[in-house]
Design a protein around this motif. Structure first.
Motif, PDB file in Angstrom:
ATOM      1  N   MET A 153       4.193   9.410  -7.979  1.00 40.82           N
ATOM      2  CA  MET A 153       4.461   8.098  -7.392  1.00 40.82           C
ATOM      3  C   MET A 153       5.336   7.258  -8.319  1.00 40.82           C
ATOM      4  O   MET A 153       6.233   6.541  -7.856  1.00 40.82           O
ATOM      5  CB  MET A 153       3.140   7.374  -7.113  1.00 40.82           C
TER       6      MET A 153
ATOM      7  N   PRO B 214      -4.497  -1.837  -5.758  1.00 39.90           N
ATOM      8  CA  PRO B 214      -5.656  -1.211  -6.413  1.00 39.90           C
ATOM      9  C   PRO B 214      -6.962  -1.775  -5.863  1.00 39.90           C
ATOM     10  O   PRO B 214      -7.077  -2.962  -5.579  1.00 39.90           O
ATOM     11  CB  PRO B 214      -5.466  -1.572  -7.893  1.00 39.90           C
TER      12      PRO B 214
ATOM     13  N   ARG C  14       1.640   1.988  -3.343  1.00 40.33           N
ATOM     14  CA  ARG C  14       0.428   2.147  -4.164  1.00 40.33           C
ATOM     15  C   ARG C  14       0.233   0.957  -5.104  1.00 40.33           C
ATOM     16  O   ARG C  14      -0.092   1.123  -6.295  1.00 40.33           O
ATOM     17  CB  ARG C  14       0.495   3.459  -4.951  1.00 40.33           C
TER      18      ARG C  14
ATOM     19  N   ASP D 131      -0.330  10.137  -9.313  1.00 37.96           N
ATOM     20  CA  ASP D 131       0.205   8.909  -9.907  1.00 37.96           C
ATOM     21  C   ASP D 131       1.541   9.174 -10.590  1.00 37.96           C
ATOM     22  O   ASP D 131       2.457   8.336 -10.529  1.00 37.96           O
ATOM     23  CB  ASP D 131      -0.791   8.337 -10.915  1.00 37.96           C
TER      24      ASP D 131
ATOM     25  N   ARG E   1       8.914   5.561  -7.200  1.00 34.68           N
ATOM     26  CA  ARG E   1       9.201   4.126  -7.277  1.00 34.68           C
ATOM     27  C   ARG E   1      10.475   3.890  -8.080  1.00 34.68           C
ATOM     28  O   ARG E   1      10.621   4.379  -9.192  1.00 34.68           O
ATOM     29  CB  ARG E   1       8.060   3.375  -7.957  1.00 34.68           C
TER      30      ARG E   1
ATOM     31  N   THR F 139       0.836  -1.202   0.000  1.00 34.66           N
ATOM     32  CA  THR F 139       0.000   0.000   0.000  1.00 34.66           C
ATOM     33  C   THR F 139       0.869   1.250   0.000  1.00 34.66           C
ATOM     34  O   THR F 139       0.536   2.242  -0.668  1.00 34.66           O
ATOM     35  CB  THR F 139      -0.932  -0.009   1.221  1.00 34.66           C
TER      36      THR F 139
ATOM     37  N   LEU G  64       0.376   8.255   0.098  1.00 32.91           N
ATOM     38  CA  LEU G  64      -0.992   7.797  -0.136  1.00 32.91           C
ATOM     39  C   LEU G  64      -1.811   8.779  -0.957  1.00 32.91           C
ATOM     40  O   LEU G  64      -2.877   8.420  -1.481  1.00 32.91           O
ATOM     41  CB  LEU G  64      -1.694   7.542   1.204  1.00 32.91           C
ATOM     42  N   THR G  65      -1.328  10.020  -1.083  1.00 35.14           N
ATOM     43  CA  THR G  65      -2.126  11.036  -1.775  1.00 35.14           C
ATOM     44  C   THR G  65      -1.385  11.731  -2.916  1.00 35.14           C
ATOM     45  O   THR G  65      -2.000  12.508  -3.644  1.00 35.14           O
ATOM     46  CB  THR G  65      -2.616  12.104  -0.778  1.00 35.14           C
TER      47      THR G  65
END
Length: 354
Positions: A81, A58, A55, A78, A85, A52, A74-75
Motif C-alpha cells: 500500500m 485506522p 487505508r 502495508d 500511495r 478508506t 483493502l487487503t
C-alpha cells in the motif's frame, strides 16, 4: 479497461456513543481518463469512503472490495500500500496548509515524495522533477519558489503545490478531496482548469469529492450522490443534472443559486441524519416531500431509473421508491411525483413502479 472497481464498501467506527456507520454499501467503477464526482452534504460519507481506499482510516471496520488493477486495496500488505500511495494513486487534500509540513521547504517535500517511491532517483534528479512540476502547475519562477516554505505561498499556490506533488510520479488515479473549497472563485477556476489540462495530458483517472455542484458540472463524467452513508443516485453528468430521479438529488439541484437571480433559494428541510442513529427504511424519508407509506419501513435498493438516458454507456440508478420512469425538473415530472406520492400514502401499490 476498468482501473478501479469498488464493490459494496462498508466502513464503520466504534465510539462511546455507538457505532458510526459512515459508509453503507458504496459501489462504483472508474476507467482511465474518466472523472467520477462524489457529492453530498457534510457527514454523508464522501471523504471517509475515499480515505478508506487509501487505508487512512485506522480503527475502522471495513468490508467490501476495492480492486485497483486487480489488487484489492483493502487487503494488500502495508508495504504494498505504501508503494501504491503517491506512485500509483495520488491524493489532494482539502487544506494544503495542514498537508504540507510547515518547517520544510516546498520543493524538498516534493523531492522526498519522489525519492521515497523511486529508489533510482538521485537528489539532483528529484530536485529537477520537483521544479519541473511546480512550473507545470503554473507557479512562477519555480526554481526559486521551490526553496520557499508553505507559509510563503498563497492559498492557491499551496494547492498548486499539492497538485504538483500528487502528479509528480504520473499516478494512474488522483483522489481530490474538496480541493477548491478554501479558494476564491477566480483561483478555483484556475485550479479546475489546471486539473483538467493535466488529466488530459497524463490520461489520469480522477475522483472529485465536493459539495459544489458547479464544480461537478465542470469536471465529472459520472456523478455519485451520497446521503446518510450510502449512494442515493448514480448517473452520467447530463442525466443527473437534467433528469434527476431521487428527491434528494432534485433538492440539491434546486438549492443552487441562479446566475440570473430573481427566485428565492429553495432549501431541503430538516438536517442530515446521525450516522449513529439512522432512520428506518429510506434514510431520506424524514426530509422528503414525497414520502410514502413504505418509505419509513423498507430501504429502497439502487434500481435503474430515468430512461431514456442522456449519457449513453453510463448507468442511471436511484435508491427511491418513486416510479423509475419519473425523472427531471420540469412541471410534468413534479406533477407525476406528487401524484405517485399521493397514491403511495393511500396504500395503493400501483404507484410504486418497482
Amino acid at each position: 479497461m476498468t482501473l478501479l472497481q469498488v464493490t459494496d464498501l462498508r466502513v464503520s467506527f466504534d465510539t462511546p456513543d455507538g457505532v458510526v456507520r459512515a459508509v453503507r454499501g458504496m459501489s462504483f467503477a472508474l476507467d482511465r481518463g474518466r472523472t467520477l464526482g462524489i457529492v453530498g452534504e457534510s457527514g454523508s460519507g464522501k471523504s471517509v469512503a475515499t480515505q478508506t481506499l487509501m487505508r487512512l482510516t485506522p480503527g475502522a471496520r471495513v468490508t467490501g472490495r476495492a480492486l485497483f488493477e486487480g489488487q484489492d486495496l483493502l487487503t494488500v500488505s502495508d508495504r504494498r500500500m505504501r508503494e501504491l500511495r503517491g506512485a500509483e494513486i495520488g491524493m489532494i487534500f482539502q487544506d494544503p496548509l495542514s498537508s504540507l509540513h510547515p518547517l520544510y521547504r516546498v520543493g524538498r517535500q516534493i523531492e522526498e515524495m519522489i525519492r521515497a517511491h523511486d529508489g533510482k532517483a538521485t537528489r539532483e534528479q528529484a530536485r529537477k522533477r520537483a521544479v519541473e512540476m511546480l512550473g507545470l502547475v503554473g507557479i512562477p519562477r519555480p526554481d526559486r519558489r521551490a526553496d520557499d516554505y508553505p507559509h510563503q505561498f498563497s492559498g492557491g499556490m499551496r494547492q498548486r503545490a499539492m497538485i504538483a506533488m500528487a502528479l509528480a510520479l504520473n499516478p494512474k488515479l488522483i483522489i481530490a478531496d474538496e480541493p477548491t473549497t478554501a479558494l476564491d472563485a477566480t483561483v478555483q477556476a484556475q485550479i479546475l482548469d489546471l486539473m483538467r489540462r493535466l488529466q488530459r495530458e497524463f490520461d489520469t483517472a480522477l475522483i472529485m469529492i465536493t459539495h459544489d455542484l458547479g464544480v461537478i458540472a465542470d469536471m465529472a463524467d459520472e456523478v455519485l450522490v451520497m446521503y446518510g452513508g450510502r449512494p442515493a443516485e448514480v448517473a452520467g453528468r447530463r442525466d443527473l443534472y437534467y433528469r434527476p430521479h431521487h428527491p434528494y438529488t432534485k433538492g440539491l439541484l434546486e438549492s443552487v443559486p441562479s446566475a440570473t437571480g430573481g427566485d428565492r433559494l429553495r432549501t431541503i428541510s430538516g438536517q442530515p441524519p446521525s450516522l449513529i442513529n439512522l432512520p428506518s427504511g429510506c434514510v431520506f424519508h424524514p426530509r422528503c416531500p414525497y414520502v410514502m407509506d413504505r418509505c419509513p419501513v423498507d430501504e429502497p435498493p439502487l434500481d435503474p431509473a430515468g430512461e431514456p438516458r442522456l449519457d449513453p454507456g453510463t448507468e442511471h440508478v436511484s435508491a427511491c421508491w418513486l416510479p423509475h420512469d419519473i425523472a427531471g425538473l420540469d412541471e410534468r415530472a413534479e406533477t407525476a411525483r406528487a401524484e405517485a406520492a399521493r397514491r403511495g400514502r393511500s396504500g395503493a401499490d400501483e404507484g410504486s413502479g418497482r
